[in-house]
Design a protein around this motif. Structure first.
Motif, short mmCIF file in Angstrom:
data_model
loop_
_atom_site.label_atom_id
_atom_site.label_comp_id
_atom_site.label_asym_id
_atom_site.label_seq_id
_atom_site.Cartn_x
_atom_site.Cartn_y
_atom_site.Cartn_z
N GLN A 269 0.83 -1.20 0.00
CA GLN A 269 0.00 0.00 0.00
C GLN A 269 0.87 1.26 0.00
N ALA A 270 1.96 1.21 0.78
CA ALA A 270 2.86 2.36 0.84
C ALA A 270 3.54 2.60 -0.51
N GLU A 271 3.92 1.49 -1.20
CA GLU A 271 4.54 1.63 -2.52
C GLU A 271 3.56 2.19 -3.54
N LYS A 272 2.28 1.83 -3.41
CA LYS A 272 1.26 2.41 -4.29
C LYS A 272 1.16 3.91 -4.07
N GLU A 273 1.32 4.32 -2.81
CA GLU A 273 1.29 5.75 -2.50
C GLU A 273 2.50 6.46 -3.14
N HIS A 274 3.67 5.80 -3.08
CA HIS A 274 4.86 6.39 -3.72
C HIS A 274 4.63 6.55 -5.23
N LEU A 275 4.03 5.53 -5.82
CA LEU A 275 3.75 5.57 -7.25
C LEU A 275 2.73 6.67 -7.56
N ALA A 276 1.73 6.80 -6.70
CA ALA A 276 0.70 7.81 -6.90
C ALA A 276 1.29 9.23 -6.87
N LYS A 277 2.30 9.45 -6.01
CA LYS A 277 2.95 10.76 -5.94
C LYS A 277 3.67 11.07 -7.25
N ALA A 278 4.31 10.04 -7.82
CA ALA A 278 4.97 10.24 -9.11
C ALA A 278 3.94 10.52 -10.21
N MET A 279 2.77 9.87 -10.12
CA MET A 279 1.71 10.08 -11.10
C MET A 279 1.16 11.52 -11.03
N GLU A 280 1.03 12.03 -9.79
CA GLU A 280 0.47 13.37 -9.61
C GLU A 280 1.28 14.44 -10.35
N LYS A 281 2.61 14.22 -10.41
CA LYS A 281 3.46 15.20 -11.10
C LYS A 281 3.12 15.31 -12.58
N TYR A 282 2.52 14.27 -13.12
CA TYR A 282 2.17 14.25 -14.55
C TYR A 282 0.64 14.31 -14.75
N ASP A 283 -0.05 14.75 -13.66
CA ASP A 283 -1.53 14.92 -13.72
C ASP A 283 -2.25 13.61 -14.06
N VAL A 284 -1.74 12.50 -13.55
CA VAL A 284 -2.42 11.21 -13.72
C VAL A 284 -3.02 10.82 -12.38
N GLU A 285 -4.35 10.65 -12.36
CA GLU A 285 -5.05 10.38 -11.10
C GLU A 285 -5.12 8.88 -10.83
N TRP A 286 -4.98 8.52 -9.57
CA TRP A 286 -5.08 7.12 -9.14
C TRP A 286 -6.56 6.76 -9.00
N GLU A 287 -7.05 5.89 -9.87
CA GLU A 287 -8.44 5.45 -9.80
C GLU A 287 -8.48 4.15 -9.00
N HIS A 288 -9.06 4.19 -7.82
CA HIS A 288 -9.11 3.02 -6.95
C HIS A 288 -10.18 2.06 -7.46
N LEU A 289 -9.77 0.86 -7.78
CA LEU A 289 -10.70 -0.15 -8.31
C LEU A 289 -10.85 -1.28 -7.31
N ASP A 290 -12.08 -1.71 -7.07
CA ASP A 290 -12.33 -2.84 -6.17
C ASP A 290 -12.24 -4.12 -6.99
N THR A 291 -11.21 -4.93 -6.74
CA THR A 291 -10.99 -6.14 -7.54
C THR A 291 -11.39 -7.39 -6.79
N HIS A 292 -12.20 -7.24 -5.72
CA HIS A 292 -12.53 -8.42 -4.91
C HIS A 292 -14.02 -8.78 -4.97
N GLU A 293 -14.72 -8.29 -6.00
CA GLU A 293 -16.12 -8.62 -6.14
C GLU A 293 -16.30 -10.09 -6.48
N LYS A 294 -17.45 -10.65 -6.09
CA LYS A 294 -17.68 -12.09 -6.26
C LYS A 294 -17.65 -12.51 -7.71
N HIS A 295 -18.21 -11.67 -8.61
CA HIS A 295 -18.30 -12.10 -10.00
C HIS A 295 -16.93 -12.14 -10.68
N LEU A 296 -15.89 -11.62 -10.02
CA LEU A 296 -14.54 -11.70 -10.57
C LEU A 296 -13.79 -12.92 -10.06
N SER A 297 -14.37 -13.65 -9.10
CA SER A 297 -13.64 -14.74 -8.46
C SER A 297 -13.28 -15.85 -9.43
#
Length: 369
Positions: free
Chosen positions: A179-207
């Motif tokens: 999670q902390a590494e994702k935050e580091h990556l998100a900070k690098a993304m912000e510099k280029y105006d790329v937003e972190w879209e949080h996706l829920d990948t644990h829904e039942k229909h994806l199992s």
């Protein structure tokens, strides 16, 4: 993502079908060191201190790398794969792909500094696949240990040393660190105006998709293990072939295969029966044994090569299936996002009513077929 780790593939010693050789020159190699050299640098001093304390020779460790490889408590190294977006929105040969390359490069530049207890020995940025991504291979280590070597391999303790404390099985040190590494990556993304879209990948229909992807990964791992075994067999057979060549060359210099001169006053008949004929018989028997062994070895060598080739192409197909499943997974996530948006805009009750009507019509349609 967590990868099994294939340094030869990451450094493009060999290519798979999902790579584009025309773009391989765009890849970046940050570091590519021999892992055994890294182990020597990290642990030799600690190993020497540990062995000096042992009063029993069977408790001493000859090679720490081999001990970790043969043990079950720790992996010799770990690999993470870092990617932004997917082939739909961050395709490698697009402007967004170039943007992803810059962000990943910036993230990689600070990775070792942010993770002093994760010694990176191999890191590559791939631009010759569908989506830009990083492969980072590292050896996790801890110092000041009271058990075993005072500096030893330990993922859990390495992350704890960096301040990542777990909270039970649901929130391990690894999960907190990721999670902390994702935050580091998100900070690098912000510099280029790329937003972190949080996706829920644990829904039942994806199992089901997740399960299939997991099974494909297991099959890939099993095939890679078989390929490694076959590679070792082929190497051994090559060594055998070299040995046979040396033996054949030895015929020219070995004294036992040199025809002796006749003794003084020895008749030609006596020389033939007592010396020449036994010598020829010995040479024939030796040559026959060598040739039989050689052809057996050669046949085995051919079989191993054929089996290795079959396993390699099976492995490539499974990796392609895995990539397709991953793409399907992303599509399902997008559908889920749209579905949630509908429920938010139209209201949950109205969406549920529409779904109920659709299911009812579908059942009537199926009955009429």
């Amino acid at each position: 993502m967590v990868g099994k780790g294939s340094v030869n593939h990451n450094s493009r010693v060999f290519n798979t079908k999902n790579t584009n050789p025309e773009r391989t020159h765009l890849n970046k190699e940050y570091i590519n060191n021999d892992i055994q050299v890294v182990y020597h640098n990290l642990f030799d001093a600690a190993l020497e201190r540990y062995n000096a304390k042992q009063t029993r020779s069977d408790r001493k460790i000859d090679n720490y790398y081999e001990k970790i490889c043969s043990g079950k408590q720790e992996k010799p190294f770990h690999e993470i794969i870092v990617q932004i977006g997917n082939c739909d929105n961050m395709k490698s040969d697009s402007k967004n792909g170039e943007l992803a390359e810059k962000i990943l490069d910036e993230y990689m530049q600070s990775f070792q500094q942010n993770n002093p207890n994760l010694r990176v020995f191999s890191a590559h940025l791939h631009m010759d696949e569908a989506t830009p991504h990083l492969h980072i291979d590292f050896v996790p280590f801890t110092t000041g240990s009271k058990r075993g070597l005072d500096t030893r391999v330990s993922l859990k303790q390495a992350l704890k040393s960096q301040g990542y404390i777990g909270n039970g099985k649901s929130e391990t040190e690894w999960a907190v660190w990721v999670q902390a590494e994702k935050e580091h990556l998100a900070k690098a993304m912000e510099k280029y105006d790329v937003e972190w879209e949080h996706l829920d990948t644990h829904e039942k229909h994806l199992s089901v998709l997740d399960y299939e992807k997991k099974m494909r990964s297991q099959e890939v791992n099993e095939l890679e293990s078989k390929i490694e075994i076959l590679d070792k067999q082929v190497t051994n057979l090559v060594k055998c072939e070299d040995t046979f060549k040396k033996v054949s060359q030895g015929f020219e210099t070995d004294e036992q295969f040199q025809l002796p001169e006749p003794q003084p006053l020895m008749s030609a008949k006596s020389y033939k029966t007592k010396i020449v004929e036994p010598f020829v018989d010995k040479v024939k028997a030796t040559l026959k044994a060598v040739l039989v062994a050689y052809f057996k070895m050669k046949n085995k060598f051919t079989e191993c090569q054929q089996e290795n080739s079959k396993l390699y192409f099976s492995n490539v197909k499974l990796k392609e299936q895995n990539d397709r499943l991953l793409a399907d997974n992303f599509k399902q996530i997008k559908i889920l996002k749209d579905y949630k948006l509908l429920r938010k805009i139209l209201g949950a009750e109205q969406v549920d009513n529409l779904l109920a009507q659709a299911r009812h019509k579908n059942k009537r349609f199926e009955r009429n077929l």
